[in-house]
Write a protein that holds these residues in place. Structure first.
Motif, PDB file in Angstrom:
ATOM      1  N   THR A 144       9.045  -0.067  -0.129  1.00  0.00           N
ATOM      2  CA  THR A 144       7.759  -0.747  -0.304  1.00  0.00           C
ATOM      3  C   THR A 144       7.853  -2.263  -0.346  1.00  0.00           C
ATOM      4  O   THR A 144       6.867  -2.958  -0.121  1.00  0.00           O
ATOM      5  CB  THR A 144       7.108  -0.283  -1.611  1.00  0.00           C
ATOM      6  N   SER A 145       9.037  -2.793  -0.665  1.00  0.00           N
ATOM      7  CA  SER A 145       9.185  -4.237  -0.798  1.00  0.00           C
ATOM      8  C   SER A 145      10.623  -4.631  -0.514  1.00  0.00           C
ATOM      9  O   SER A 145      11.561  -3.869  -0.805  1.00  0.00           O
ATOM     10  CB  SER A 145       8.791  -4.687  -2.212  1.00  0.00           C
ATOM     11  N   CYS A 146      10.801  -5.811   0.070  1.00  0.00           N
ATOM     12  CA  CYS A 146      12.139  -6.329   0.378  1.00  0.00           C
ATOM     13  C   CYS A 146      12.099  -7.839   0.231  1.00  0.00           C
ATOM     14  O   CYS A 146      11.185  -8.496   0.731  1.00  0.00           O
ATOM     15  CB  CYS A 146      12.571  -5.933   1.789  1.00  0.00           C
ATOM     16  N   VAL A 147      13.076  -8.400  -0.488  1.00  0.00           N
ATOM     17  CA  VAL A 147      13.080  -9.840  -0.744  1.00  0.00           C
ATOM     18  C   VAL A 147      14.494 -10.394  -0.596  1.00  0.00           C
ATOM     19  O   VAL A 147      15.480  -9.706  -0.897  1.00  0.00           O
ATOM     20  CB  VAL A 147      12.542 -10.177  -2.153  1.00  0.00           C
ATOM     21  N   PHE A 148      14.577 -11.628  -0.140  1.00  0.00           N
ATOM     22  CA  PHE A 148      15.845 -12.343  -0.119  1.00  0.00           C
ATOM     23  C   PHE A 148      16.142 -12.849  -1.525  1.00  0.00           C
ATOM     24  O   PHE A 148      15.262 -13.416  -2.191  1.00  0.00           O
ATOM     25  CB  PHE A 148      15.781 -13.527   0.845  1.00  0.00           C
ATOM     26  N   LEU A 149      17.351 -12.649  -1.988  1.00  0.00           N
ATOM     27  CA  LEU A 149      17.759 -13.180  -3.283  1.00  0.00           C
ATOM     28  C   LEU A 149      18.270 -14.601  -3.101  1.00  0.00           C
ATOM     29  O   LEU A 149      19.025 -14.879  -2.162  1.00  0.00           O
ATOM     30  CB  LEU A 149      18.848 -12.298  -3.899  1.00  0.00           C
ATOM     31  N   ALA A 199      22.386 -11.871  -0.261  1.00  0.00           N
ATOM     32  CA  ALA A 199      21.961 -10.513  -0.587  1.00  0.00           C
ATOM     33  C   ALA A 199      20.448 -10.397  -0.520  1.00  0.00           C
ATOM     34  O   ALA A 199      19.717 -11.382  -0.593  1.00  0.00           O
ATOM     35  CB  ALA A 199      22.459 -10.126  -1.979  1.00  0.00           C
ATOM     36  N   ILE A 200      20.002  -9.147  -0.357  1.00  0.00           N
ATOM     37  CA  ILE A 200      18.586  -8.838  -0.424  1.00  0.00           C
ATOM     38  C   ILE A 200      18.380  -7.715  -1.429  1.00  0.00           C
ATOM     39  O   ILE A 200      19.310  -7.003  -1.788  1.00  0.00           O
ATOM     40  CB  ILE A 200      18.004  -8.439   0.939  1.00  0.00           C
ATOM     41  N   ALA A 201      17.140  -7.566  -1.890  1.00  0.00           N
ATOM     42  CA  ALA A 201      16.787  -6.477  -2.797  1.00  0.00           C
ATOM     43  C   ALA A 201      15.640  -5.686  -2.201  1.00  0.00           C
ATOM     44  O   ALA A 201      14.777  -6.252  -1.510  1.00  0.00           O
ATOM     45  CB  ALA A 201      16.396  -7.017  -4.169  1.00  0.00           C
ATOM     46  N   THR A 202      15.628  -4.383  -2.459  1.00  0.00           N
ATOM     47  CA  THR A 202      14.556  -3.521  -1.989  1.00  0.00           C
ATOM     48  C   THR A 202      14.074  -2.633  -3.127  1.00  0.00           C
ATOM     49  O   THR A 202      14.820  -2.311  -4.044  1.00  0.00           O
ATOM     50  CB  THR A 202      15.026  -2.618  -0.831  1.00  0.00           C
ATOM     51  N   SER A 243       6.396  -3.437  -5.589  1.00  0.00           N
ATOM     52  CA  SER A 243       6.405  -4.870  -5.300  1.00  0.00           C
ATOM     53  C   SER A 243       7.539  -5.553  -6.051  1.00  0.00           C
ATOM     54  O   SER A 243       7.757  -5.278  -7.235  1.00  0.00           O
ATOM     55  CB  SER A 243       5.058  -5.502  -5.708  1.00  0.00           C
ATOM     56  N   LEU A 244       8.257  -6.456  -5.368  1.00  0.00           N
ATOM     57  CA  LEU A 244       9.322  -7.253  -5.969  1.00  0.00           C
ATOM     58  C   LEU A 244       8.970  -8.729  -5.902  1.00  0.00           C
ATOM     59  O   LEU A 244       8.308  -9.182  -4.963  1.00  0.00           O
ATOM     60  CB  LEU A 244      10.647  -7.028  -5.238  1.00  0.00           C
TER      61      LEU A 244
END
Length: 343
Positions: A258-263, A272-275, A306-307
């Motif tokens: 549902t969500s993916c963000v660059f750390l 790294a990324i987070a999902t 949501s992140l």
């Protein structure tokens, strides 16, 4: 409920994160803050390094100090549930989109009334992006339409419609007049905001694209896919410069991502990324190899939706059943992530 404290309070509970035990042998203690919302939270974003903004099924936008556990202000004006919130980090202003077919501008330091409203869609507004100086926003909807708005006047500057382009998310590309869009037609598009025209389309994916994010340097973007039972359920890294081709895929979730963000640099020793996913898990991935570096299950939280990165070691995760989770990332014994509070 106040600041994080070493003393365990009666309304906290113990939660053992995967692979994490404190040095004293005790399980991690999760601080229970005052709830930000009374129902499912659909979207969260960081307004600054202390305050986040969230919107949910209760039709309320909430500004919340996640460091102290205090509600700063509530904003009421939407007639139906809120689908997205967005802002420029460090700004006093933020925006919300809703199933009532509108978007609204709010100010943290003003009163709690809408500053500007943006009506013009025929269906729920599912995408919301703010340009770097907060002078314009773009909204997208399940009506297959995107609209560019002048924030000061509320005027709709341009409108574009593409058949079957049911918008799922919008994200502005830093320092550019371009923004990224994901869709239920399984396509990721780059739009030129000056003419509201498609500047580029990535190769069509096999599943609905649910979300997108752009790296702070503007070189890369990630999108994520719907799915079930491990089919689909991935995030994909793309190059925004010359080739604009798929670089890496991140596979390991078992339901819709549902969500993916660059750390940011400092949150991890490597890019790294987070999902987050409907499977109740948050994962951290090596950006370039696709290796899963850590998995944090948030059992009982319901779908994670949501992140938001809020500082160099903290991540917020919104959920349907248990509000917003404050997650802490550290490298003391290899990369680890733990839940430290929820609200």
């Amino acid at each position: 409920m106040g600041k994080l404290q070493s003393k365990i309070k009666h309304n906290t509970y113990k939660y053992r994160t995967e692979g994490y035990v404190e040095e004293n042998g005790c399980t991690n203690v999760v601080e229970e803050y005052k709830q930000a919302h009374t129902d499912a939270v659909n979207s969260v974003t960081a307004l600054n390094s202390d305050i986040c903004v969230s919107g949910g099924r209760d039709k309320i936008v909430v500004a919340y100090n996640w460091r102290t556990g205090d509600t700063m202000k509530q904003f009421k004006g939407h007639e139906r549930e809120i689908t997205k919130v967005a802002c420029v980090f460090g700004s006093n202003q933020f925006f919300s989109a809703s199933r009532d077919k509108t978007a609204i501008l709010w100010e943290l330091n003003g009163n709690s009334q809408p500053i500007q409203q943006f009506p013009g869609h025929d269906m729920v507004v599912t995408g919301l992006a703010v340009n770097p100086d907060s002078s314009q926003i773009c909204t997208g909807s399940r009506d297959n339409t995107l609209c560019m708005w002048d924030v000061k006047t509320g005027e709709c500057l341009q409108k574009a419609t593409i058949s079957r382009n049911l918008v799922t998310h919008l994200c502005w590309i830093p320092r550019e007049s371009l923004f990224l869009q994901t869709s239920e037609d399984k396509t990721i598009r780059i739009w030129d905001s000056r003419k509201l025209q498609v500047a580029h389309k990535f190769p069509v994916k096999q599943h609905i694209q649910t979300y997108c994010d752009v790296s702070p340097d503007g070189y890369y973007c990630i999108s994520c896919s719907s799915g079930f039972g491990g089919e689909g359920c991935e995030a994909t890294l793309w190059d925004l410069r010359q080739t604009r081709s798929k670089i890496c895929e991140y596979k390991g979730h078992f339901q819709t991502v549902t969500s993916c963000v660059f750390l940011p640099n400092g949150l991890s020793l490597i890019p790294a990324i987070a999902t987050s996913s409907y499977d109740n898990k948050v994962k951290i991935w090596n950006q370039y190899t696709g290796a899963c570096l850590f998995t944090l299950p948030l059992d009982g939280s319901g779908p994670l939706v949501s992140l938001a990165v809020c500082d160099t070691s903290s991540l917020l995760c919104a959920s349907f059943n248990s509000g917003i989770h404050l997650l802490r990332i550290h490298n003391s014994r290899g990369l680890q992530m733990q839940e430290v509070a929820k609200f």
